[in-house]
Design an enzyme around this catalytic site. Sequence first.
Site, short mmCIF file in Angstrom:
data_model
loop_
_atom_site.label_atom_id
_atom_site.label_comp_id
_atom_site.label_asym_id
_atom_site.label_seq_id
_atom_site.Cartn_x
_atom_site.Cartn_y
_atom_site.Cartn_z
N TYR A 171 13.31 30.56 9.47
CA TYR A 171 12.06 31.14 9.96
C TYR A 171 12.05 31.15 11.48
O TYR A 171 12.44 30.17 12.12
CB TYR A 171 10.87 30.32 9.45
CG TYR A 171 10.61 30.51 7.97
CD1 TYR A 171 10.13 31.72 7.49
CD2 TYR A 171 10.84 29.47 7.08
CE1 TYR A 171 9.89 31.89 6.13
CE2 TYR A 171 10.60 29.63 5.73
CZ TYR A 171 10.12 30.84 5.26
OH TYR A 171 9.88 31.00 3.93
N LYS A 205 0.83 -1.21 0.00
CA LYS A 205 0.00 0.00 0.00
C LYS A 205 0.87 1.26 0.00
O LYS A 205 2.07 1.19 0.32
CB LYS A 205 -0.93 -0.02 1.22
CG LYS A 205 -0.23 -0.02 2.55
CD LYS A 205 -1.18 -0.43 3.68
CE LYS A 205 -0.42 -0.52 4.99
NZ LYS A 205 -1.17 -1.25 6.04
N MET A 250 10.66 24.62 3.22
CA MET A 250 10.00 23.69 2.29
C MET A 250 11.01 23.00 1.38
O MET A 250 10.87 21.83 1.07
CB MET A 250 8.94 24.41 1.46
CG MET A 250 7.97 23.45 0.79
SD MET A 250 6.70 24.26 -0.22
CE MET A 250 5.79 25.18 0.99
N ARG A 273 -10.63 -0.73 14.45
CA ARG A 273 -10.90 0.16 13.31
C ARG A 273 -11.72 -0.52 12.24
O ARG A 273 -12.35 0.14 11.41
CB ARG A 273 -9.59 0.69 12.72
CG ARG A 273 -8.74 -0.41 12.10
CD ARG A 273 -7.40 0.05 11.58
NE ARG A 273 -6.72 -1.06 10.92
CZ ARG A 273 -5.49 -1.00 10.43
NH1 ARG A 273 -4.79 0.11 10.53
NH2 ARG A 273 -4.96 -2.05 9.84
C1 PLP Z 1 -0.33 -2.24 6.69
C2 PLP Z 1 -0.83 -3.56 7.08
C3 PLP Z 1 0.04 -4.65 7.23
C4 PLP Z 1 1.54 -4.51 7.18
O1 PLP Z 1 1.99 -4.13 8.45
P1 PLP Z 1 3.55 -3.90 8.78
O2 PLP Z 1 3.54 -3.47 10.20
O3 PLP Z 1 4.02 -2.83 7.85
O4 PLP Z 1 4.24 -5.19 8.55
C5 PLP Z 1 -0.52 -5.90 7.48
N1 PLP Z 1 -1.85 -6.05 7.59
C6 PLP Z 1 -2.72 -5.02 7.49
C7 PLP Z 1 -4.17 -5.27 7.65
C8 PLP Z 1 -2.24 -3.75 7.24
O5 PLP Z 1 -3.09 -2.73 7.15
#
Ligand code: PLP
Length: 388
Positions: A266, A40, A314, A138
């Site tokens: 800044y 992802k 930035m 969640r």
């Molecule tokens: C992101 C995610 C993972 C991967 O988790 P890591 O801690 O990066 O190994 C596995 N399962 C689900 C459901 C996730 O959302």
Amino acid sequence: MSTDLRSRAWVEINRSALHRNMARVAGLVGGGERVLPVVKSNAYGLGLGSALRVLERSDPWGYGVAEVREAEAIRTHGVTRPVLILNPLPPGDVHAAVAGGFELSVSSIGEVDRIVETLDGSGRSVRLHAEVDTGMGRAGFDWREVGRWGPDLIARSSEGVEWTGLFTHFHSASDPDADAMTVQSDRFATAARALSGMRAGNWVEHLCNSSALFRSSGLAGDLVRPGIFLYGGGIGSDLPAPEAVVSLRARIVLLREVPPGTTLGYGATYRATRPERWATVAIGYGDGLPRSLGNRGQAVVAGRRVGIVGRISMGLTVVDITDLPEADVRIGDEATFLGRSGTESISVDEVAGLAGTISYEILTGLSARLPRLWSSADEPDAPDTGIQ
Ligand SMILES: *Cc1c(COP(=O)(O)O)cnc(C)c1O
């Protein structure tokens, strides 16, 4: 048109390290076919296409993503393995998710019904993984109520719905002291027993992210879902460390010698306390270098660690090079904010700790304006570009 991808600031990704981290996970669980690498957010910021080319070599079961556009992107790279969308689908994405032929995770009967409605006698079928909420909160069906939703799922086993998997997600797997993993595993087992009637030929159960899979020695479930370990982020103080995968470097564009009292950045949050030499580096929070590293973070310049001084802008960051030999630093030299340079190295977890966040946020925060340069330690002179 600038063609030198290393002219300003860039990300280097070590292809062999990514491969070895993946091979290590595959070795632990008995083969790549038991691994569902999570890719992802553009493979945690590294670049999806190039990451897939490396991960494919381990012959994984399939890939995990968060949303439908990511799943579609995997197909554009020619990968035909199963793609599981791990997150609940926004209603507006259900149609595309079904049409794409992706495996979907569901957390409510309402979602299942929306999916069945979308199929609507089209003759298509869809493979679903039911998520069990064992404490993460969640998403997922509440494990305590499996007696209520279990029969509802079983009742929807026709009409093109193929129940393919059952999974859960641990909330504290990186914490060495937490016994929450045992509690959650037991809850998952309870739900899995109640649903044993759903198990069919392709049925897979999966529970473990990176830290959980090492904590359970790869024994829990049919598949594991590693993310951060593959990309070089630490998974817990008592667990194996992955090989570093990502480096972040940028060019020095200005050198200055300033008298005591000179203010910087800044808010003028830094003031030279002695005659100092400053190097201005062409990288900033717009590139994903956390602004919170101002007056805290470090870089490696000419093989030595130097401090970031003043607030990060930035696109510019200043480091104090007063203690380096003057001849060692020139305009155009590299400063390393993440990764190895000579004998020094800065880990993604060190940066995350200083920035008050986690390695995941550092990696996924590396912005699109940074070129991603993929190379292999074995072939350092043959980088290719894996820009997404
Ligand atoms: C992101 C995610 C993972 C991967 O988790 P890591 O801690 O990066 O190994 C596995 N399962 C689900 C459901 C996730 O959302």
